[in-house]
Motif scaffolding. Sequence first.
Motif, PDB file in Angstrom:
ATOM      1  N   ALA A  10       0.831  -1.203   0.000  1.00  0.00           N
ATOM      2  CA  ALA A  10       0.000   0.000   0.000  1.00  0.00           C
ATOM      3  C   ALA A  10       0.865   1.253   0.000  1.00  0.00           C
ATOM      4  N   ARG A  11       1.996   1.202   0.674  1.00  0.00           N
ATOM      5  CA  ARG A  11       2.903   2.350   0.669  1.00  0.00           C
ATOM      6  C   ARG A  11       3.594   2.481  -0.682  1.00  0.00           C
ATOM      7  N   SER A  12       3.926   1.358  -1.298  1.00  0.00           N
ATOM      8  CA  SER A  12       4.674   1.379  -2.548  1.00  0.00           C
ATOM      9  C   SER A  12       3.794   1.709  -3.747  1.00  0.00           C
ATOM     10  N   ALA A  13       2.631   1.077  -3.839  1.00  0.00           N
ATOM     11  CA  ALA A  13       1.803   1.186  -5.043  1.00  0.00           C
ATOM     12  C   ALA A  13       0.486   1.901  -4.831  1.00  0.00           C
ATOM     13  N   GLY A  14       0.185   2.314  -3.601  1.00  0.00           N
ATOM     14  CA  GLY A  14      -1.062   3.017  -3.355  1.00  0.00           C
ATOM     15  C   GLY A  14      -2.118   2.107  -2.748  1.00  0.00           C
ATOM     16  N   PRO A  15      -3.332   2.636  -2.534  1.00  0.00           N
ATOM     17  CA  PRO A  15      -4.396   1.871  -1.895  1.00  0.00           C
ATOM     18  C   PRO A  15      -4.609   0.510  -2.541  1.00  0.00           C
ATOM     19  N   LEU A  16      -4.871  -0.502  -1.697  1.00  0.00           N
ATOM     20  CA  LEU A  16      -5.035  -1.876  -2.178  1.00  0.00           C
ATOM     21  C   LEU A  16      -6.488  -2.161  -2.524  1.00  0.00           C
TER      22      LEU A  16
END
Length: 418
Positions: A10-16
């Motif tokens: 979630a930190r790397s690619a955004g909301p899951l």
Amino acid sequence: MTPELMHARARSAGPLPLGPGEPAPAGMLRAGLGDGTGTALPAWPDGAAPSLLEEYQVAPVAVERSGETRRVLAAALKCCWTDLAADPWPGSPAPVDEVLAAYRALIGRGDDLMRNWAVGALRRLHDSAWLTVEAGVVRLGPRCASWPAESHAQLRELLRRLPSGAEGAVRPAVLPVLAEDGEGARETAAGPDGDAGEPGEVTAASEVTAAADLDADLLEAFDERRRAEIVAAFMAVEHAAEPVHEARFPALRDPAPRRTVAEMLRRRGRVLVQGRETWISGYADEVGAAVNGTVGEAERAVLTLVLVHSVAIPRAEGVLPADSWLSPFPAPVEELRRHTRLPVGALDAALRTLRHAGLVTQVKAGEEAGGYVPGPQFHRLTPAARRRLQEELILAAGPHTPLATAIRANRRGRETQG
């Protein structure tokens, strides 16, 4: 997928994305949509927010053209938050040209320069999930669901003061927005078609729910003052642009609360990275290896070129310390263009992606064009990650050297033993 890996992704690619009825992991908010699906985004501990860094005069990670980006977000909120009696998210979809009319009314200009800045701001807000821009329609992104309820009154007052596009005024042409595949840009019609919904149509009923508190058992053992110090230290190492000095954060000086900060990070797939009396956070090595990167092959090739010209060459010349990944020697854009097979447009797009990810920083050099140096994310490398990157840079810059041969032999040996 472990909770630590979910937080890291979630930190790397955004909301899951979450399936129908799928709960958010502990320490996250679930922004549910009307069809039962939703997205999970990290919740800040103990009700804190990154704005807490202002109290400690710590600079957060910089946003490119931050003023323009905030104004475009304000214009989108003006158009998409149509019912001020309700929560802002999910709001209503609005045509791109309506948002741009509000933006033009806000800044009092509509020239080509402002148009280009607005294009970049829309792209940044889309990539960071503050907005969703598809098929000529702007919607509030899932990150808007993270605004605490106590901030809504302030946001409402702000929107009441913002101008909107004047009725009957000539509106600007629709800006090119991100294509659905996320690459490039294309012209879109003002009116959305198909599944995009009609302008002004209110999104299906949605709700934001918080999962279990990830840190309750850790923080309950401390009094209010020490608890606030721990949360402040956590927010600082997670959101500051540079490593923070331990003298400014009691929870980083004292080993006991520092262990609590480290445990809070561990539950999110993160670790403390120590410098000389400074601290910052980074991905745990085992988690970082499992996180899918958000940069593609072109971005990696361009980043390698930046590291070769700004780090490897100065280090070989003896003007850069062997353990430093930050450099005052920018890689000129002309050098990047000369040593890559990427088209100019693809190179510019790769550099833009790397800038937004904090992997490179554009610098000026007096009257010269300047160039690019490694960005603030390189502060967050763990010792093991620094060693791996050092090896990769040697393999890229001198693949046929004896040192590169030794690195490959050592790796084969480790694989055999593993």
